[in-house]
Design a protein around this motif. Structure first.
Motif, PDB file in Angstrom:
ATOM      1  N   ALA A  76       6.051  -9.307 -12.882  1.00 29.86           N
ATOM      2  CA  ALA A  76       5.053  -8.429 -12.254  1.00 29.86           C
ATOM      3  C   ALA A  76       4.394  -7.534 -13.298  1.00 29.86           C
ATOM      4  O   ALA A  76       5.068  -7.011 -14.190  1.00 29.86           O
ATOM      5  N   THR A  77       3.091  -7.369 -13.190  1.00 27.42           N
ATOM      6  CA  THR A  77       2.343  -6.530 -14.138  1.00 27.42           C
ATOM      7  C   THR A  77       1.947  -5.221 -13.452  1.00 27.42           C
ATOM      8  O   THR A  77       1.316  -5.258 -12.387  1.00 27.42           O
ATOM      9  N   PRO A  78       2.299  -4.072 -14.047  1.00 27.50           N
ATOM     10  CA  PRO A  78       1.915  -2.800 -13.408  1.00 27.50           C
ATOM     11  C   PRO A  78       0.410  -2.540 -13.450  1.00 27.50           C
ATOM     12  O   PRO A  78      -0.254  -2.913 -14.417  1.00 27.50           O
ATOM     13  N   ILE A  79      -0.100  -1.925 -12.398  1.00 30.08           N
ATOM     14  CA  ILE A  79      -1.502  -1.480 -12.371  1.00 30.08           C
ATOM     15  C   ILE A  79      -1.491   0.022 -12.636  1.00 30.08           C
ATOM     16  O   ILE A  79      -0.969   0.795 -11.832  1.00 30.08           O
ATOM     17  N   HIS A  80      -2.069   0.432 -13.761  1.00 24.75           N
ATOM     18  CA  HIS A  80      -2.103   1.863 -14.093  1.00 24.75           C
ATOM     19  C   HIS A  80      -3.381   2.538 -13.596  1.00 24.75           C
ATOM     20  O   HIS A  80      -3.390   3.732 -13.324  1.00 24.75           O
ATOM     21  N   HIS A  81      -4.470   1.767 -13.543  1.00 27.35           N
ATOM     22  CA  HIS A  81      -5.748   2.330 -13.080  1.00 27.35           C
ATOM     23  C   HIS A  81      -6.417   1.330 -12.147  1.00 27.35           C
ATOM     24  O   HIS A  81      -6.265   0.120 -12.323  1.00 27.35           O
ATOM     25  N   ILE A  82      -7.167   1.859 -11.187  1.00 28.61           N
ATOM     26  CA  ILE A  82      -8.040   0.997 -10.375  1.00 28.61           C
ATOM     27  C   ILE A  82      -9.461   1.508 -10.571  1.00 28.61           C
ATOM     28  O   ILE A  82      -9.724   2.715 -10.458  1.00 28.61           O
ATOM     29  N   HIS A  83     -10.346   0.574 -10.898  1.00 27.21           N
ATOM     30  CA  HIS A  83     -11.739   0.911 -11.198  1.00 27.21           C
ATOM     31  C   HIS A  83     -12.593   0.254 -10.116  1.00 27.21           C
ATOM     32  O   HIS A  83     -12.578  -0.961  -9.964  1.00 27.21           O
ATOM     33  N   ILE A  84     -13.322   1.090  -9.345  1.00 21.03           N
ATOM     34  CA  ILE A  84     -14.123   0.561  -8.234  1.00 21.03           C
ATOM     35  C   ILE A  84     -15.598   0.821  -8.530  1.00 21.03           C
ATOM     36  O   ILE A  84     -15.976   1.964  -8.843  1.00 21.03           O
ATOM     37  N   SER A  85     -16.413  -0.213  -8.466  1.00 24.92           N
ATOM     38  CA  SER A  85     -17.829  -0.010  -8.779  1.00 24.92           C
ATOM     39  C   SER A  85     -18.678  -1.010  -8.008  1.00 24.92           C
ATOM     40  O   SER A  85     -18.158  -1.964  -7.436  1.00 24.92           O
ATOM     41  N   ALA A  93     -15.661   4.784  -8.962  1.00 22.05           N
ATOM     42  CA  ALA A  93     -14.493   5.612  -8.627  1.00 22.05           C
ATOM     43  C   ALA A  93     -13.299   5.100  -9.430  1.00 22.05           C
ATOM     44  O   ALA A  93     -13.202   3.902  -9.724  1.00 22.05           O
ATOM     45  N   HIS A  94     -12.427   6.011  -9.796  1.00 23.63           N
ATOM     46  CA  HIS A  94     -11.255   5.658 -10.613  1.00 23.63           C
ATOM     47  C   HIS A  94     -10.006   6.226  -9.946  1.00 23.63           C
ATOM     48  O   HIS A  94      -9.977   7.399  -9.595  1.00 23.63           O
ATOM     49  N   LEU A  95      -8.996   5.402  -9.804  1.00 22.36           N
ATOM     50  CA  LEU A  95      -7.696   5.887  -9.328  1.00 22.36           C
ATOM     51  C   LEU A  95      -6.721   5.724 -10.479  1.00 22.36           C
ATOM     52  O   LEU A  95      -6.798   4.743 -11.235  1.00 22.36           O
ATOM     53  N   ASP A  96      -5.801   6.671 -10.589  1.00 23.93           N
ATOM     54  CA  ASP A  96      -4.955   6.682 -11.780  1.00 23.93           C
ATOM     55  C   ASP A  96      -3.494   6.959 -11.416  1.00 23.93           C
ATOM     56  O   ASP A  96      -3.217   7.883 -10.647  1.00 23.93           O
ATOM     57  N   ALA A  97      -2.596   6.157 -11.985  1.00 27.08           N
ATOM     58  CA  ALA A  97      -1.172   6.286 -11.637  1.00 27.08           C
ATOM     59  C   ALA A  97      -0.619   7.651 -12.068  1.00 27.08           C
ATOM     60  O   ALA A  97       0.122   8.285 -11.314  1.00 27.08           O
ATOM     61  N   GLN A  98      -1.017   8.085 -13.277  1.00 23.96           N
ATOM     62  CA  GLN A  98      -0.490   9.359 -13.788  1.00 23.96           C
ATOM     63  C   GLN A  98      -0.851  10.508 -12.859  1.00 23.96           C
ATOM     64  O   GLN A  98      -0.036  11.383 -12.560  1.00 23.96           O
ATOM     65  N   GLU A  99      -2.110  10.439 -12.384  1.00 24.39           N
ATOM     66  CA  GLU A  99      -2.592  11.503 -11.486  1.00 24.39           C
ATOM     67  C   GLU A  99      -1.784  11.523 -10.183  1.00 24.39           C
ATOM     68  O   GLU A  99      -1.642  12.564  -9.550  1.00 24.39           O
ATOM     69  N   GLU A 100      -1.268  10.358  -9.789  1.00 24.84           N
ATOM     70  CA  GLU A 100      -0.468  10.283  -8.555  1.00 24.84           C
ATOM     71  C   GLU A 100       1.024  10.455  -8.850  1.00 24.84           C
ATOM     72  O   GLU A 100       1.859  10.289  -7.961  1.00 24.84           O
ATOM     73  N   SER A 101       1.354  10.726 -10.105  1.00 30.15           N
ATOM     74  CA  SER A 101       2.740  10.926 -10.557  1.00 30.15           C
ATOM     75  C   SER A 101       3.646   9.735 -10.250  1.00 30.15           C
ATOM     76  O   SER A 101       4.782   9.895  -9.796  1.00 30.15           O
ATOM     77  N   VAL A 102       3.111   8.545 -10.439  1.00 24.88           N
ATOM     78  CA  VAL A 102       3.938   7.343 -10.280  1.00 24.88           C
ATOM     79  C   VAL A 102       3.791   6.479 -11.525  1.00 24.88           C
ATOM     80  O   VAL A 102       2.814   6.594 -12.270  1.00 24.88           O
ATOM     81  N   GLU A 103       4.767   5.612 -11.728  1.00 29.03           N
ATOM     82  CA  GLU A 103       4.742   4.731 -12.900  1.00 29.03           C
ATOM     83  C   GLU A 103       3.558   3.760 -12.808  1.00 29.03           C
ATOM     84  O   GLU A 103       2.950   3.380 -13.816  1.00 29.03           O
ATOM     85  N   ALA A 104       3.240   3.323 -11.576  1.00 27.58           N
ATOM     86  CA  ALA A 104       2.132   2.380 -11.371  1.00 27.58           C
ATOM     87  C   ALA A 104       1.601   2.546  -9.958  1.00 27.58           C
ATOM     88  O   ALA A 104       2.351   2.896  -9.058  1.00 27.58           O
TER      89      ALA A 104
END
Ligand code: FAD
Length: 407
Positions: A76-85, A93-104
């Motif tokens: 399994a490959t972790p998703i660290h960011h989701i980029h929506i355009s 829009a950008h979603l970020d794992a760090q901002e959500e305090s999770v590993e992925a």
């Protein structure tokens, strides 16, 4: 009737949903059997194919609770960011794992690899397997369900207190029960493949909306992207017949060069896209889970995640019933399950359908609204946070498995 086999629970369908619930129930201490038509290690097993599945953070926790995550994580490959355009528009829009305090935010794994891990776990379980075997008939009565199974031209009868229908979108059990389902076709199909980008994928997942249909790129092992390219239904054959260079060109045109120049396309397969809702997910001594209960457009990678949440909730209410010496197939238990799942299924179905339709609407005002929506998502931390939680599958009341806890 001496050769009738008796179980507490009978699962029909050994795809991703059926094997997941079988593994989850193994620790509950009740007799469970599973029926699957196609050998689970066969390359033709329809649920364990080469589609890339985005597992949410919440699904990881459920798999941890089941005790299967360690077997899935190597592939399994972790998703660290989701980029929506959206192609041709300014909003992003950008979603970020760090901002959500999770590993992925989530993980990407092939359905085949998830299926392999579940199958191996089942081989070491107490779950009785009828495979290859097909459930051809069943009758629910006050005390139990009686099912007829066919294997190699022979039939046998089994009984259970509860029949769990994990037999997929065309569920024969749901149809036999007369549970109404409503399908909305998008007149679109998903072409699934994988590609090697010119740059490291950086564990970023891309959702790109275009007038031809959405495109999802999911980061995978060996720096590949799993591709889900949505195309008009009538052009499926054309897309499947393209040579690799022409197919790559189509993807490149939709996403641009933010991932570099793509090369090396993998095998291609197509899936028709429909949304399927059901009027009910329970009936006398029967519970529906996974695609038997609902099927979604893969635009937001939520179908199996939603199914896993069905499973976590159903296992929770069954476990409580068993510990309190209650009948796991009783009306009260099934009612708890149906009530629990209502809100989640409704909101994910509406959100996925809305996304699929709003981003394929070419009207000028709608397009401007979409861009504004993406910008707002990016600028407003509260909204972004809520959308991230949605994608992570952690909103609402969580069952024990959903909190990563054992039963
Ligand atoms: C292109 C695409 C991409 C997707 N991407 C994602 C994603 O990124 N994330 C996500 O969460 N979801 C995704 N999904 C959704 C996900 O694939 C499905 O939700 C999941 O496969 C459903 O599994 P299931 O076990 O409920 O049903 P199925 O996979 O349909 O399995 C049903 C099983 O039941 C068996 N069966 C049927 N009838 C009988 C019978 N009478 N007796 C015995 N056995 C029977 C069948 O042989 C089969 O093995 C995607 C779907 C598609 C099409």
């Amino acid at each position: 009737m001496s050769d009738v086999k008796e179980f507490d629970l009978l699962i029909a369908g050994g795809g991703l949903a059926g094997t997941s619930i079988a593994c989850a129930l193994d620790s509950v201490g009740i007799s469970t059997a599973i029926i699957e038509s196609v050998a689970m290690d066969a390359s033709s097993q329809p649920s364990f194919d080469d589609r890339a599945i985005a597992l949410s953070w919440g699904s990881r926790r459920i798999f941890e609770g089941i005790g299967i995550w360690d077997a899935i994580t190597p592939t399994a490959t972790p998703i660290h960011h989701i980029h929506i355009s959206e192609k041709g528009r300014f909003g992003q829009a950008h979603l970020d794992a760090q901002e959500e305090s999770v590993e992925a935010l989530g993980y990407v794994a092939l359905a085949r690899d998830i299926g392999h891990a579940l199958h191996q776990r089942m081989l070491n379980s107490q779950v009785h397997r009828f495979c290859p075997a097909t459930l051809i008939d069943f009758k629910a009565a006050d005390e139990k369900v009686t099912a007829t199974i066919e294997a190699q031209g022979k039939t046998e009868t089994v009984t259970a207190k509860l029949l769990i229908a994990a037999d997929g979108k065309e569920s024969g059990i749901r149809q036999a029960l007369g549970i109404e389902s409503h399908e909305s076709a998008y007149n679109q199909a998903a072409i699934v493949s994988n590609l090697l980008p010119g740059k490291p994928h950086g564990n970023i997942a891309y959702e790109r909306f275009t007038t031809e249909g959405p495109l999802a790129l999911l980061p995978m092992t060996d720096n590949r992207f799993g591709v889900v390219l949505t195309v008009p239904q009538e052009q499926v054959e054309e897309y499947l017949a393209l040579d690799d260079a022409a197919f790559i060109e189509q993807v490149q045109k939709r996403i641009g060069f933010r991932c570099g120049r793509f090369r090396q396309a993998g095998k291609r397969a197509s899936y028709p896209l429909v949304l399927m809702r059901t009027e009910a997910i329970t009936a006398q001594r029967v519970a529906l889970v996974g695609n038997a209960a609902h099927a979604l457009h893969p635009i937001s990678g939520q179908g199996f995640n939603l199914g896993l949440r069905d499973i976590a909730a159903l296992v929770d209410v069954i476990t409580d019933a068993i510990r309190q010496d209650e009948d796991p197939g009783s009306k009260a238990v099934l009612q708890k399950y149906a009530e629990w799942r209502k809100q989640d299924v409704r909101s994910i179905t509406l959100a996925t359908d809305g996304l699929a339709r709003i981003f394929s609407n070419p009207l000028v005002g709608v397009g401007a609204g979409r861009s504004a929506g993406l910008v707002a998502t990016d600028l407003l931390p509260g909204l972004r946070h809520r959308i991230a939680k949605h994608a992570m599958g952690v909103l609402g009341k969580q069952p024990r498995l959903g909190r990563g806890l054992p039963l």
